[in-house]
Write a protein that holds these residues in place. Structure first.
Motif, PDB file in Angstrom:
ATOM      1  N   LYS A  87      15.226   2.607  21.028  1.00 11.38           N
ATOM      2  CA  LYS A  87      14.809   1.805  19.389  1.00 11.38           C
ATOM      3  C   LYS A  87      14.990   2.879  18.552  1.00 11.38           C
ATOM      4  CE  LYS A  87      13.973  -2.473  20.748  1.00 11.38           C
ATOM      5  NZ  LYS A  87      12.989  -2.837  21.694  1.00 11.38           N
ATOM      6  N   LYS A  88      13.832   4.171  18.652  1.00 15.26           N
ATOM      7  CA  LYS A  88      14.052   5.433  17.412  1.00 15.26           C
ATOM      8  C   LYS A  88      14.902   6.179  17.761  1.00 15.26           C
ATOM      9  CE  LYS A  88       9.814   3.748  15.870  1.00 15.26           C
ATOM     10  NZ  LYS A  88       8.063   4.531  16.201  1.00 15.26           N
ATOM     11  N   THR A  89      15.962   6.051  18.337  1.00 12.78           N
ATOM     12  CA  THR A  89      16.659   7.282  19.049  1.00 12.78           C
ATOM     13  C   THR A  89      18.395   7.180  18.867  1.00 12.78           C
ATOM     14  OG1 THR A  89      15.293   7.483  21.126  1.00 12.78           O
ATOM     15  CG2 THR A  89      17.774   8.935  21.031  1.00 12.78           C
ATOM     16  N   CYS A  90      18.723   8.037  18.048  1.00 13.55           N
ATOM     17  CA  CYS A  90      19.879   8.575  17.611  1.00 13.55           C
ATOM     18  C   CYS A  90      20.858   9.951  18.439  1.00 13.55           C
ATOM     19  CB  CYS A  90      20.253   9.572  16.554  1.00 13.55           C
ATOM     20  SG  CYS A  90      22.110   9.136  15.793  1.00 13.55           S
ATOM     21  N   THR A 139      22.031  -2.874  25.773  1.00 14.64           N
ATOM     22  CA  THR A 139      20.852  -3.874  26.072  1.00 14.64           C
ATOM     23  C   THR A 139      20.208  -4.171  25.282  1.00 14.64           C
ATOM     24  OG1 THR A 139      21.817  -2.904  27.940  1.00 14.64           O
ATOM     25  CG2 THR A 139      19.772  -4.194  28.572  1.00 14.64           C
ATOM     26  N   GLN A 140      18.883  -2.433  24.512  1.00 15.54           N
ATOM     27  CA  GLN A 140      18.138  -2.472  23.840  1.00 15.54           C
ATOM     28  C   GLN A 140      18.101  -3.416  22.221  1.00 15.54           C
ATOM     29  OE1 GLN A 140      14.589   0.056  24.524  1.00 15.54           O
ATOM     30  NE2 GLN A 140      15.038   0.797  26.576  1.00 15.54           N
ATOM     31  N   LYS A 180      23.931  -5.846  18.984  1.00 12.01           N
ATOM     32  CA  LYS A 180      25.211  -5.841  18.584  1.00 12.01           C
ATOM     33  C   LYS A 180      24.776  -4.519  17.542  1.00 12.01           C
ATOM     34  CE  LYS A 180      26.895 -10.427  17.290  1.00 12.01           C
ATOM     35  NZ  LYS A 180      26.233 -11.494  16.603  1.00 12.01           N
ATOM     36  N   ARG A 181      23.607  -4.007  16.655  1.00 11.07           N
ATOM     37  CA  ARG A 181      23.404  -3.335  16.024  1.00 11.07           C
ATOM     38  C   ARG A 181      24.031  -1.653  17.005  1.00 11.07           C
ATOM     39  NH1 ARG A 181      20.065  -4.951  10.928  1.00 11.07           N
ATOM     40  NH2 ARG A 181      21.099  -2.800  10.440  1.00 11.07           N
ATOM     41  N   PHE A 182      24.314  -2.163  18.008  1.00 10.05           N
ATOM     42  CA  PHE A 182      23.875  -0.712  18.490  1.00 10.05           C
ATOM     43  C   PHE A 182      24.410   0.723  17.914  1.00 10.05           C
ATOM     44  CE2 PHE A 182      28.272  -1.746  20.553  1.00 10.05           C
ATOM     45  CZ  PHE A 182      28.459  -0.322  21.046  1.00 10.05           C
TER      46      PHE A 182
END
Ligand code: PA5
Length: 437
Positions: free
Chosen positions: A130-133, A159-160, A163-165
């Motif tokens: 969630k905090k990774t690019c 998955t985590q 849509k905004r992946f």
């Protein structure tokens, strides 16, 4: 260029220092006109934009874009996973390793250079997606190792994050073509370009190396400044004086006339180990060619060895000093390490260890490097030393550009195409067949 911050001492490559194994004055005199012609050919490739590596350090626009993108990324994410292989990987890794003492930005991880599941799993255990690019770097976009790692990460991000992946992905790729560009458009990733006229192993000073560097908090304008000063010196100085040109001329004579076809690059700096690996790829892939540019079979090439001093002084030096006369050794010395420590007196311990006392670790490093090169000189092994003032952004950018120019010059002198890699294609074809079948 102010010469004080990067110098190439080639005295021990020459006959008056190492004897018959070294380059004679007559040989040097004969190659100087070829150096001039090689330089003109490279400048012509640059002027016509056929090859772009020499002009990358002038690209202020890319610095701006990479800094802006890195600032946004840093605000939102704590970790960056860079996926790439070969030229799309080794430069950024070299920067990360060399400048660990100045970087103060994101936590950067490297994967995509192997399909060993351990490489990616280790990183996945360390980061919170969630905090990774994810910065997927592939000029062609079709490379097996980084793209398979990317598909795995893309799947996990979907998955985590849902849509905004796509907001977690930055694709560094060809400005127009290739499958990664196509996916980026389709899924809406942010993108950074690798210029069309810059090949993978010459691309460290493009967005390929600059974006991860900016994200890790490295001053990329200074990195380019160092590269620019070396490129400007190449343009302005005579070829017989210019440092990377001398390096190229001496090593081509060593290879052609003495059969010294193995080039050891041995930084005396634990931080430059990955840089030596970057040089290794640049030399191997650029110069190892079966034919000249006009198609004559030559099976040309020099074999690079990435060593690190003083570690390899106790590992490989025996071979360099007493093995076959088929090598040259180039040390890279760092005049001032900045941070330092003194070896203290240890009362009551024997003189055998107390003689190290009172020396700083960096002065011991210099003693070790100079002793190695002098020992090689005494046993007639040609060697040279590239000396930088300190290990910072400017000198690292300068070192990258130094080797890119030297290798381009060697390509001209050896009459091979330094910018392609047809020998890698066969293995790719066989892999493709294996996957289809
Ligand atoms: O120097 C080169 O061209 C190669 O090492 C490439 O960088 C490497 O094969 C990766 O290619 P790509 O960036 O297309 O994935």
């Amino acid at each position: 260029m102010k010469k004080s911050w990067l110098q190439y001492d080639d005295a021990n490559m020459r006959r008056d220092q190492v004897g018959k194994t070294g380059v004679s004055t007559a040989e040097w005199t004969r190659i100087v006109p070829q150096l001039r012609a090689a330089k003109q050919a490279i400048l012509q490739l640059d002027r016509t934009k056929t090859q772009g590596f020499l002009s990358l350090p002038k690209d202020a626009e890319t610095v701006k874009n990479c800094e802006a993108r890195a600032a946004q990324t840093r605000k939102r994410f704590s970790d960056l996973i860079v996926l790439g292989i070969g030229g799309s990987d080794l430069g950024a890794r070299a920067i990360h390793h060399a400048l660990s003492h100045v970087r103060k930005g994101m936590c950067v991880h490297f994967a995509g250079s192997s399909t060993d599941p351990g490489q990616l799993l280790r990183i996945l255990n360390e980061v919170n997606l969630k905090k990774t690019c994810v910065n997927v770097v592939s000029k062609s976009g079709g490379t097996l190792e980084p793209m398979s790692a990317f598909l795995i990460l893309r799947d996990r991000l979907k998955t985590q994050i849902g849509k905004r992946f796509a907001e977690h992905v930055i694709a560094t790729t060809d400005p127009l073509d290739g499958v990664l560009r196509q996916i980026a458009i389709q899924e809406g990733y942010a993108t950074l370009p690798i210029p069309k006229n810059v090949g993978g192993r010459f691309s460290v000073l493009s967005a390929c190396g600059l974006f991860p560097a900016a994200a890790m908090g490295v001053d990329i304008a200074s990195l380019l400044r160092g590269g620019r000063e070396i490129a400007d010196a190449f343009r302005g100085e005579s070829s017989s004086v210019n440092a990377p040109s001398r390096y190229a001329g001496l090593h081509v004579i060593a290879s052609r006339k003495r059969g010294q076809r193995i080039q050891v690059v041995m930084p005396y700096s634990a931080s430059l180990g990955e840089f030596a690996k970057w040089v290794r790829q640049l030399v191997a892939e650029s110069l190892g060619k079966k034919q000249t540019r006009s198609g004559r079979s030559v099976f040309e090439g020099v074999t690079p060895i990435a060593a690190v001093g003083p570690e390899d002084q106790h590992s490989q030096l025996q071979l360099y000093a007493e093995g076959p006369f088929d090598k040259t050794v180039t040390a890279i010395g760092v005049a001032s390490t900045g941070r330092d420590m003194m070896v203290p007196r240890a009362a009551g311990l024997p003189d055998a260890v107390n003689r190290f006392s009172g020396h700083s670790l960096s002065s011991l490093l210099t003693i070790e490097r100079e002793a190695t090169m002098e020992s090689l000189r005494r046993v007639h092994r040609p060697n040279g030393t590239i000396q930088i003032q300190s290990l910072d952004e400017r000198s690292l950018g300068g070192l990258f550009q130094f080797y890119e120019i030297a290798v381009a010059m060697m390509g001209e002198l050896l009459d091979v195409n330094a910018y392609d890699q047809p020998g890698v294609e066969l293995s790719k074809r066989i892999m493709k067949e294996a996957m289809m079948g």
